[in-house]
Design a protein around this motif. Structure first.
Motif: not given
Length: 105
Positions: A43-47
């Motif tokens: 989830k944090k990859r494309f934050q």
């Protein structure tokens, strides 16, 4: 009688720690921190991109009339300064350089 205090070895700023217990703890802590870095949730990859999209929604965009008005101002300023530099170059700088270079001949 005097009690003998435990002597701790003096540690120099430039020497490595030789205590095996401390080095083992340090290496274990490094391994745990390395595992945390590798285990990033998907989830944090494309934050970052979601944050950019949210920020772009908050931007106050100029109207078409404002863009046209300021474009005209910029083009007029470019024309003015272009003419100014051309006049300065052709009527003042070039004749002055020709005059100065002709003095030595």
């Amino acid at each position: 009688m005097k009690e003998v205090a435990e002597e701790k070895p003096k540690r120099s700023l430039f020497k490595k720690d030789t205590d095996s217990k401390e080095t083992a703890e340090k290496s274990a802590a490094k391994a745990v921190s390395k595992d945390k870095k590798d285990a990033k949730p998907k989830k944090k990859r494309f934050q970052f991109f979601r944050d950019v999209k949210a920020e772009m929604k908050r931007v106050t965009w100029p109207t078409r009339q404002d863009v046209a008005r300021w474009s005209v101002v910029v083009v007029c300023a470019l024309i003015f300064f272009g003419v100014y530099v051309a006049v300065l170059d052709n009527l003042i700088a070039t004749p002055l350089l020709v005059f100065v270079s002709g003095l030595g001949a």
